[in-house]
Write an enzyme that holds these catalytic residues in place. Structure first.
Site, PDB file in Angstrom:
ATOM      1  N   ARG A  27      17.642  18.281 -17.344  1.00 43.76           N
ATOM      2  CA  ARG A  27      19.085  18.394 -17.656  1.00 43.76           C
ATOM      3  C   ARG A  27      19.796  17.067 -17.401  1.00 43.76           C
ATOM      4  O   ARG A  27      20.694  16.686 -18.133  1.00 43.76           O
ATOM      5  CB  ARG A  27      19.728  19.535 -16.844  1.00 43.76           C
ATOM      6  CG  ARG A  27      21.238  19.597 -16.984  1.00 43.76           C
ATOM      7  CD  ARG A  27      21.865  20.977 -16.757  1.00 43.76           C
ATOM      8  NE  ARG A  27      21.251  21.755 -15.709  1.00 43.76           N
ATOM      9  CZ  ARG A  27      21.408  21.546 -14.386  1.00 43.76           C
ATOM     10  NH1 ARG A  27      22.162  20.560 -13.962  1.00 43.76           N
ATOM     11  NH2 ARG A  27      20.807  22.319 -13.506  1.00 43.76           N
ATOM     12  N   TYR A  76      37.074  17.843 -38.546  1.00 46.61           N
ATOM     13  CA  TYR A  76      36.034  18.859 -38.744  1.00 46.61           C
ATOM     14  C   TYR A  76      36.537  20.197 -38.168  1.00 46.61           C
ATOM     15  O   TYR A  76      37.097  20.237 -37.073  1.00 46.61           O
ATOM     16  CB  TYR A  76      34.776  18.380 -38.016  1.00 46.61           C
ATOM     17  CG  TYR A  76      33.606  19.314 -38.106  1.00 46.61           C
ATOM     18  CD1 TYR A  76      32.866  19.404 -39.279  1.00 46.61           C
ATOM     19  CD2 TYR A  76      33.234  20.103 -37.018  1.00 46.61           C
ATOM     20  CE1 TYR A  76      31.793  20.266 -39.364  1.00 46.61           C
ATOM     21  CE2 TYR A  76      32.154  20.964 -37.098  1.00 46.61           C
ATOM     22  CZ  TYR A  76      31.433  21.036 -38.274  1.00 46.61           C
ATOM     23  OH  TYR A  76      30.374  21.885 -38.360  1.00 46.61           O
ATOM     24  N   ASP A  98      35.364   9.843 -34.282  1.00 46.49           N
ATOM     25  CA  ASP A  98      34.251  10.620 -34.828  1.00 46.49           C
ATOM     26  C   ASP A  98      33.805   9.888 -36.090  1.00 46.49           C
ATOM     27  O   ASP A  98      34.474   9.934 -37.122  1.00 46.49           O
ATOM     28  CB  ASP A  98      34.716  12.044 -35.134  1.00 46.49           C
ATOM     29  CG  ASP A  98      33.601  12.924 -35.693  1.00 46.49           C
ATOM     30  OD1 ASP A  98      32.603  12.378 -36.196  1.00 46.49           O
ATOM     31  OD2 ASP A  98      33.752  14.162 -35.651  1.00 46.49           O
ATOM     32  N   LYS A 128      23.778  15.073 -38.813  1.00 44.02           N
ATOM     33  CA  LYS A 128      24.064  14.635 -40.170  1.00 44.02           C
ATOM     34  C   LYS A 128      23.234  13.393 -40.499  1.00 44.02           C
ATOM     35  O   LYS A 128      22.027  13.426 -40.387  1.00 44.02           O
ATOM     36  CB  LYS A 128      25.579  14.411 -40.314  1.00 44.02           C
ATOM     37  CG  LYS A 128      26.429  15.541 -39.698  1.00 44.02           C
ATOM     38  CD  LYS A 128      26.299  16.859 -40.421  1.00 44.02           C
ATOM     39  CE  LYS A 128      26.906  18.033 -39.664  1.00 44.02           C
ATOM     40  NZ  LYS A 128      28.261  17.876 -39.163  1.00 44.02           N
TER      41      LYS A 128
HETATM   42  C1  LIG Z   1      29.123  18.421 -38.230  1.00 41.92           C
HETATM   43  C2  LIG Z   1      30.242  17.661 -37.662  1.00 41.92           C
HETATM   44  C3  LIG Z   1      30.654  17.846 -36.340  1.00 41.92           C
HETATM   45  C4  LIG Z   1      29.997  18.875 -35.437  1.00 41.92           C
HETATM   46  O1  LIG Z   1      28.661  18.572 -35.216  1.00 41.92           O
HETATM   47  P1  LIG Z   1      27.514  19.683 -34.960  1.00 41.92           P
HETATM   48  O2  LIG Z   1      26.310  18.841 -34.802  1.00 41.92           O
HETATM   49  O3  LIG Z   1      27.485  20.584 -36.163  1.00 41.92           O
HETATM   50  O4  LIG Z   1      27.894  20.416 -33.725  1.00 41.92           O
HETATM   51  C5  LIG Z   1      31.700  17.081 -35.856  1.00 41.92           C
HETATM   52  N1  LIG Z   1      32.321  16.184 -36.648  1.00 41.92           N
HETATM   53  C6  LIG Z   1      31.969  15.982 -37.932  1.00 41.92           C
HETATM   54  C7  LIG Z   1      32.681  14.980 -38.750  1.00 41.92           C
HETATM   55  C8  LIG Z   1      30.921  16.720 -38.482  1.00 41.92           C
HETATM   56  O5  LIG Z   1      30.575  16.523 -39.757  1.00 41.92           O
END
Ligand SMILES: *Cc1c(COP(=O)(O)O)cnc(C)c1O
Length: 381
Positions: free
Chosen positions: A46, A98, A170, A195
């Site tokens: 962890r 998001y 982000d 992604k």
């Molecule tokens: C998918 C996404 C998230 C969240 O990520 P997860 O891996 O699905 O928890 C946050 N911000 C953006 C821009 C995303 O495309």
């Protein structure tokens, strides 16, 4: 090292015991001490795991950051940032974040006394107007999901620092191959590694990068205290995906631009939003801060919901799937998929119109992607 070299090599050394060129998966919960008080740098997965550490070293180098901490999802990475604040603290956030991020802010963190204001961060003056005495951070997404709004990272970093605030970005849609928020002054970069970074629809994961020792210490403490960390196996899969990040982003971006241009000329398409098109309202900002424009496109069909449903049921190569940033081209229709539960008026007010489709352009041959969209658009009335 150049960027293309870093994605393949940075932070990765042959396994000292066997010489394995691919770092092994240390699938172990705990690590045996040599004697009381003497470990080999790891105690309990962890808080620390060798495979996750290799991933974090690699990701930090790729982003050009001093530090990286990885999490079990993009959402848990955002949550880790927010857990460094307290009840009564206020965050100014991009309005088109998001959906999971606004859900976390509005349905969870606000219950614990944190405050959030949403503004269109494409306009720094709107962000500035939303700052209050208790504001602690500006949180932006660029480009945003799904409307692909673009914010000026440097202008917002200057604004944040002039007011004693942090800037968190982000950067999931851009990736470090195309945008380096830390170089432009951001304090924290967040990625959903689900992604583009992992790139093959193989895992769910998240990462935070920073140059600040103090922030990194806090992120490490959240990892250890909450435990939403990247598993050894997932870390290994992300490492494998990262090796082709540079190549993949080149193809995603060239395919993205070609598909966006083709859609823009199609009579059944009312509007195309892609930061690489001159018609994008913030193209000049995107051009200044990004080296290419990624594979994310949104477009508005003439014909509203029925047109969207027809198109999405007609595609064959494009996968009808949520998520984005993987090698396969994927398409969604927010009005009937991701945002079907949002009341129509609210949805339209957010810019998520009935005919809006979001395309994550993959790395297949661009002619095959366009041919599929063409035959599907032929079926739209
Ligand atoms: C998918 C996404 C998230 C969240 O990520 P997860 O891996 O699905 O928890 C946050 N911000 C953006 C821009 C995303 O495309």
């Amino acid at each position: 090292m150049h960027f293309d070299t870093k994605v393949v090599r940075a932070g990765i050394t042959p396994d000292p015991t066997t010489g394995a060129i691919v770092p092994p998966i240390y699938q172990s919960a705990t690590f045996v001490l040599e004697e009381v008080g003497k470990d080999k740098g790891f105690d309990y997965t962890r808080s620390s795991n060798p495979t996750r550490f290799t991933l974090e070293r690699n990701l930090a180098a790729i982003e050009g950051a001093a530090h990286c901490a990885t999490f079990a999802s993009g959402m848990s990475a955002v949550d880790a940032v927010m857990r460094t604040f307290s009840a009564g603290d206020h965050i100014v956030s991009s309005d088109d974040v998001y959906g999971g991020v606004s859900r976390l802010f509005d349905q969870y963190l606000s219950r614990f006394g944190m405050e959030f204001t949403y503004v269109d961060s494409s306009f720094p003056e709107k962000v500035e107007a939303a700052i209050r005495p208790n504001t602690k951070m500006i949180w932006i997404e660029t480009p945003t999901n799904p409307l692909l709004k673009v914010s000026d990272v440097k202008a917002l970093a200057d604004l944040a620092h002039s007011r004693g605030l942090l800037l968190g970005v982000d950067s999931t849609f851009a990736t470090p191959a195309l945008l380096r928020p830390l170089e432009l002054g951001a304090d924290i970069v967040m990625h959903s590694t689900t992604k583009y970074l992992s790139g093959h629809n193989q895992i769910i994961g998240g990462a935070l990068m920073t140059d600040s020792d103090e922030l990194q210490e806090k992120f490490r403490h959240v990892q250890k205290s909450i435990g939403a960390v990247a598993s050894p196996n997932d870390s290994w899969l992300i490492l494998l995906g990262l090796k082709t990040l540079s190549l993949r982003m080149e193809r995603h971006s060239s395919n993205g631009l070609a598909v966006a241009k083709w859609l823009e000329a199609h009579p059944k398409v009312a509007r195309v939003t892609y930061p690489g098109l001159e018609s994008h309202p913030m193209h000049h900002v995107a051009k200044k801060q990004m080296s290419a424009y990624s594979g994310m496109i949104s477009f508005e069909l003439n014909g509203g919901i029925p047109a969207g449903v027809t198109l999405l049921n007609a595609v064959k190569l494009c996968a009808l799937a949520e998520s984005l940033g993987a090698v396969e081209t994927m398409i969604t229709h927010p009005a009937t998929m991701t945002h079907v539960e949002v009341p129509r008026e609210q949805r339209i007010a957010r810019g998520l119109t009935d005919g809006l489709c979001r395309l994550s352009v993959g790395i297949e041959h661009v002619s095959d992607i366009i041919a599929d969209l063409e035959q599907a658009l032929d079926q739209v009335q």
